[in-house]
Motif scaffolding. Structure first.
Motif, PDB file in Angstrom:
ATOM      1  N   ILE A   1       6.052  10.598   4.887  1.00  0.00           N
ATOM      2  CA  ILE A   1       4.878   9.995   5.530  1.00  0.00           C
ATOM      3  C   ILE A   1       5.041  10.016   7.047  1.00  0.00           C
ATOM      4  O   ILE A   1       4.104  10.331   7.779  1.00  0.00           O
ATOM      5  CB  ILE A   1       4.651   8.566   4.981  1.00  0.00           C
TER       6      ILE A   1
ATOM      7  N   ILE B   1      -8.948  -1.703   1.380  1.00  0.00           N
ATOM      8  CA  ILE B   1      -8.519  -2.252   2.678  1.00  0.00           C
ATOM      9  C   ILE B   1      -9.527  -3.305   3.133  1.00  0.00           C
ATOM     10  O   ILE B   1     -10.726  -3.021   3.209  1.00  0.00           O
ATOM     11  CB  ILE B   1      -8.413  -1.112   3.719  1.00  0.00           C
TER      12      ILE B   1
ATOM     13  N   TYR C   1      -0.653  13.719  12.645  1.00  0.00           N
ATOM     14  CA  TYR C   1      -2.034  13.298  12.935  1.00  0.00           C
ATOM     15  C   TYR C   1      -2.069  12.437  14.206  1.00  0.00           C
ATOM     16  O   TYR C   1      -2.827  12.706  15.141  1.00  0.00           O
ATOM     17  CB  TYR C   1      -2.602  12.511  11.744  1.00  0.00           C
ATOM     18  N   PHE C   2      -1.212  11.422  14.246  1.00  0.00           N
ATOM     19  CA  PHE C   2      -1.267  10.500  15.379  1.00  0.00           C
ATOM     20  C   PHE C   2      -0.862  11.211  16.680  1.00  0.00           C
ATOM     21  O   PHE C   2      -1.409  10.927  17.739  1.00  0.00           O
ATOM     22  CB  PHE C   2      -0.418   9.251  15.106  1.00  0.00           C
TER      23      PHE C   2
ATOM     24  N   TYR D   1      -1.449  18.802  12.622  1.00  0.00           N
ATOM     25  CA  TYR D   1      -2.093  18.194  11.450  1.00  0.00           C
ATOM     26  C   TYR D   1      -3.312  19.017  11.046  1.00  0.00           C
ATOM     27  O   TYR D   1      -3.448  19.429   9.903  1.00  0.00           O
ATOM     28  CB  TYR D   1      -2.479  16.747  11.762  1.00  0.00           C
TER      29      TYR D   1
ATOM     30  N   PHE E   1       0.822  -1.219   0.000  1.00  0.00           N
ATOM     31  CA  PHE E   1       0.000   0.000   0.000  1.00  0.00           C
ATOM     32  C   PHE E   1       0.860   1.276   0.000  1.00  0.00           C
ATOM     33  O   PHE E   1       0.383   2.342  -0.332  1.00  0.00           O
ATOM     34  CB  PHE E   1      -0.849   0.084   1.279  1.00  0.00           C
ATOM     35  N   PHE E   2       2.080   1.125   0.478  1.00  0.00           N
ATOM     36  CA  PHE E   2       2.898   2.297   0.815  1.00  0.00           C
ATOM     37  C   PHE E   2       4.070   2.445  -0.141  1.00  0.00           C
ATOM     38  O   PHE E   2       4.540   1.448  -0.688  1.00  0.00           O
ATOM     39  CB  PHE E   2       3.419   2.165   2.261  1.00  0.00           C
TER      40      PHE E   2
ATOM     41  N   PHE F   1      -7.478   3.128  -1.367  1.00  0.00           N
ATOM     42  CA  PHE F   1      -6.799   1.896  -0.960  1.00  0.00           C
ATOM     43  C   PHE F   1      -7.869   0.870  -0.619  1.00  0.00           C
ATOM     44  O   PHE F   1      -8.754   1.154   0.181  1.00  0.00           O
ATOM     45  CB  PHE F   1      -5.899   2.144   0.252  1.00  0.00           C
TER      46      PHE F   1
ATOM     47  N   MET G   1     -10.289   9.659   2.502  1.00  0.00           N
ATOM     48  CA  MET G   1      -8.843   9.635   2.216  1.00  0.00           C
ATOM     49  C   MET G   1      -8.357   8.199   1.953  1.00  0.00           C
ATOM     50  O   MET G   1      -7.428   7.973   1.178  1.00  0.00           O
ATOM     51  CB  MET G   1      -8.125  10.211   3.441  1.00  0.00           C
ATOM     52  N   HIS G   2      -8.980   7.236   2.643  1.00  0.00           N
ATOM     53  CA  HIS G   2      -8.540   5.844   2.501  1.00  0.00           C
ATOM     54  C   HIS G   2      -9.252   5.097   1.369  1.00  0.00           C
ATOM     55  O   HIS G   2      -8.905   3.941   1.096  1.00  0.00           O
ATOM     56  CB  HIS G   2      -8.698   5.095   3.834  1.00  0.00           C
TER      57      HIS G   2
ATOM     58  N   LEU H   1     -12.418   2.130   8.146  1.00  0.00           N
ATOM     59  CA  LEU H   1     -11.576   2.251   6.952  1.00  0.00           C
ATOM     60  C   LEU H   1     -11.530   0.970   6.128  1.00  0.00           C
ATOM     61  O   LEU H   1     -10.970   0.948   5.039  1.00  0.00           O
ATOM     62  CB  LEU H   1     -10.163   2.693   7.350  1.00  0.00           C
TER      63      LEU H   1
ATOM     64  N   HIS I   1       4.442  13.648   8.100  1.00  0.00           N
ATOM     65  CA  HIS I   1       3.064  14.102   7.889  1.00  0.00           C
ATOM     66  C   HIS I   1       2.062  13.329   8.755  1.00  0.00           C
ATOM     67  O   HIS I   1       1.309  13.904   9.541  1.00  0.00           O
ATOM     68  CB  HIS I   1       2.726  13.971   6.407  1.00  0.00           C
ATOM     69  N   ASN I   2       2.055  11.999   8.609  1.00  0.00           N
ATOM     70  CA  ASN I   2       1.090  11.198   9.354  1.00  0.00           C
ATOM     71  C   ASN I   2       1.370  11.258  10.852  1.00  0.00           C
ATOM     72  O   ASN I   2       0.447  11.189  11.663  1.00  0.00           O
ATOM     73  CB  ASN I   2       1.109   9.739   8.895  1.00  0.00           C
TER      74      ASN I   2
ATOM     75  N   TRP J   1      -2.249  -4.059  10.049  1.00  0.00           N
ATOM     76  CA  TRP J   1      -1.955  -2.664  10.432  1.00  0.00           C
ATOM     77  C   TRP J   1      -1.990  -2.531  11.964  1.00  0.00           C
ATOM     78  O   TRP J   1      -1.074  -1.972  12.586  1.00  0.00           O
ATOM     79  CB  TRP J   1      -2.991  -1.751   9.763  1.00  0.00           C
TER      80      TRP J   1
ATOM     81  N   LEU K   1      -4.090  21.219   7.662  1.00  0.00           N
ATOM     82  CA  LEU K   1      -5.036  20.670   6.678  1.00  0.00           C
ATOM     83  C   LEU K   1      -6.503  20.936   6.985  1.00  0.00           C
ATOM     84  O   LEU K   1      -7.365  20.653   6.157  1.00  0.00           O
ATOM     85  CB  LEU K   1      -4.860  19.148   6.577  1.00  0.00           C
TER      86      LEU K   1
ATOM     87  N   GLN L   1     -11.010  11.003   6.927  1.00  0.00           N
ATOM     88  CA  GLN L   1     -10.083   9.872   6.758  1.00  0.00           C
ATOM     89  C   GLN L   1     -10.729   8.719   6.001  1.00  0.00           C
ATOM     90  O   GLN L   1     -10.039   7.944   5.335  1.00  0.00           O
ATOM     91  CB  GLN L   1      -9.529   9.404   8.112  1.00  0.00           C
TER      92      GLN L   1
HETATM   93  C1  HEM Z   1      -6.853  -0.237   8.502  1.00  0.00           C
HETATM   94  C2  HEM Z   1      -5.620  -0.226   8.020  1.00  0.00           C
HETATM   95  C3  HEM Z   1      -5.015   0.967   7.347  1.00  0.00           C
HETATM   96  C4  HEM Z   1      -4.345   0.971   6.172  1.00  0.00           C
HETATM   97  C5  HEM Z   1      -4.048  -0.241   5.301  1.00  0.00           C
HETATM   98  C6  HEM Z   1      -3.960   2.343   5.892  1.00  0.00           C
HETATM   99  C7  HEM Z   1      -3.290   2.755   4.757  1.00  0.00           C
HETATM  100  C8  HEM Z   1      -2.959   4.051   4.466  1.00  0.00           C
HETATM  101  C9  HEM Z   1      -2.276   4.472   3.271  1.00  0.00           C
HETATM  102  C10 HEM Z   1      -1.827   3.531   2.155  1.00  0.00           C
HETATM  103  C11 HEM Z   1      -2.107   5.801   3.325  1.00  0.00           C
HETATM  104  C12 HEM Z   1      -1.433   6.697   2.253  1.00  0.00           C
HETATM  105  C13 HEM Z   1       0.038   6.735   2.441  1.00  0.00           C
HETATM  106  C14 HEM Z   1       0.352   7.515   3.668  1.00  0.00           C
HETATM  107  O1  HEM Z   1       0.272   8.753   3.621  1.00  0.00           O
HETATM  108  O2  HEM Z   1       0.621   6.884   4.711  1.00  0.00           O
HETATM  109  C15 HEM Z   1      -2.680   6.245   4.586  1.00  0.00           C
HETATM  110  C16 HEM Z   1      -2.682   7.546   5.032  1.00  0.00           C
HETATM  111  C17 HEM Z   1      -3.133   7.934   6.265  1.00  0.00           C
HETATM  112  N1  HEM Z   1      -3.735   7.122   7.201  1.00  0.00           N
HETATM  113 FE1  HEM Z   1      -4.102   5.161   7.039  1.00  0.00          FE
HETATM  114  N2  HEM Z   1      -4.384   3.140   6.915  1.00  0.00           N
HETATM  115  C18 HEM Z   1      -5.034   2.347   7.825  1.00  0.00           C
HETATM  116  C19 HEM Z   1      -5.594   2.755   9.005  1.00  0.00           C
HETATM  117  C20 HEM Z   1      -5.548   4.039   9.489  1.00  0.00           C
HETATM  118  C21 HEM Z   1      -6.138   4.460  10.731  1.00  0.00           C
HETATM  119  C22 HEM Z   1      -6.919   3.548  11.679  1.00  0.00           C
HETATM  120  C23 HEM Z   1      -5.897   5.791  10.836  1.00  0.00           C
HETATM  121  C24 HEM Z   1      -6.299   6.750  11.908  1.00  0.00           C
HETATM  122  C25 HEM Z   1      -6.802   6.405  13.054  1.00  0.00           C
HETATM  123  C26 HEM Z   1      -5.142   6.206   9.672  1.00  0.00           C
HETATM  124  C27 HEM Z   1      -4.679   7.486   9.424  1.00  0.00           C
HETATM  125  C28 HEM Z   1      -4.035   7.894   8.285  1.00  0.00           C
HETATM  126  C29 HEM Z   1      -3.602   9.259   8.043  1.00  0.00           C
HETATM  127  C30 HEM Z   1      -3.746  10.436   8.987  1.00  0.00           C
HETATM  128  C31 HEM Z   1      -3.042   9.292   6.778  1.00  0.00           C
HETATM  129  C32 HEM Z   1      -2.470  10.508   6.058  1.00  0.00           C
HETATM  130  C33 HEM Z   1      -3.607  11.284   5.457  1.00  0.00           C
HETATM  131  C34 HEM Z   1      -3.132  12.548   4.767  1.00  0.00           C
HETATM  132  O3  HEM Z   1      -2.597  12.448   3.637  1.00  0.00           O
HETATM  133  O4  HEM Z   1      -3.222  13.618   5.385  1.00  0.00           O
HETATM  134  N3  HEM Z   1      -4.946   5.115   8.884  1.00  0.00           N
HETATM  135  N4  HEM Z   1      -3.197   5.157   5.242  1.00  0.00           N
END
Ligand code: HEM
Length: 160
Positions: free
Chosen positions: A66, A102, A73-74, A84, A55-56, A100, A96-97, A144, A69-70, A110, A88, A93
């Motif tokens: 990443i 998922i 958020y966390f 964050y 995915f990444f 992908f 945003m997801h 998500l 940036h991410n 994850w 933005l 979210q």
């Molecule tokens: C369930 C499994 C998950 C998968 C497979 C996943 C996958 C991804 C992917 C591929 C991206 C884009 C690349 C990146 O910027 O990291 C992304 C972005 C992000 N994810 Fe997830 N994610 C998951 C769960 C979560 C959860 C549970 C949260 C928050 C509680 C989260 C928060 C974020 C944030 C904040 C971004 C960046 C968004 C932005 O561009 O501002 N993700 N995730």
């Protein structure tokens, strides 16, 4: 500490507004900016070696972006500075997801990766704080999941 991954059930998805945020003392407890960054670094270093690495991006430079940036958020949801949302505004979210695909196995991987990181780095912290962080991730990640478990995976199609 007891970090539980609750099963994904498409008929029992939490309401986004009702998911409690992590205890805001978690950020400081883990060591503030520096300590939190270690968690994030370790999380994404493990992610790029995990079963959901596809995915990444794999390039070092992209992963660095990443992490930065991410990580904002966390950190913010854990009681850290609101960098964050200052940058933005509100980000949907779920939307945003959407690009992908998922499924629940990806969610397990994850969350399992986060669990490893927390068990490694947050050993000395009040377990209730760590659990509140993990509980948020466990619940929020249910929103998500956007693809049935038995759908053919993109990575399988790519191989075919
Ligand atoms: C369930 C499994 C998950 C998968 C497979 C996943 C996958 C991804 C992917 C591929 C991206 C884009 C690349 C990146 O910027 O990291 C992304 C972005 C992000 N994810 Fe997830 N994610 C998951 C769960 C979560 C959860 C549970 C949260 C928050 C509680 C989260 C928060 C974020 C944030 C904040 C971004 C960046 C968004 C932005 O561009 O501002 N993700 N995730």
């Amino acid at each position: 500490m007891n970090l539980v991954i609750t099963p994904y059930d498409p008929n029992d998805i939490p309401n986004e507004e009702e998911i409690p945020l992590p205890d805001p003392r978690f950020y400081e407890a883990v060591g503030g900016e520096e300590g939190f960054r270690k968690l994030i670094d370790d999380f994404y270093d493990r992610i790029v070696e995990s079963d959901i690495a596809f995915f990444f991006p794999q390039e070092e430079e992209e992963i660095e972006k990443i992490k930065t940036h991410n990580g904002k958020y966390f950190a913010e949801i854990s009681g850290g500075p609101k960098r964050y949302s200052e940058a933005l505004g509100h980000v949907d979210q779920i939307k945003m997801h959407k690009p992908f695909s998922i499924n629940e196995k990806h969610r397990d991987e994850w969350l399992g990766t986060w669990r490893e990181v927390l068990e490694e780095h947050a050993k000395a912290i009040d377990p209730a704080l760590v659990e509140s962080y993990f509980r948020f991730l466990d619940q929020y990640s249910k929103l998500l999941v956007n693809r049935p478990r038995n759908a053919r995976a993109f990575e399988d199609l790519a191989k075919a």
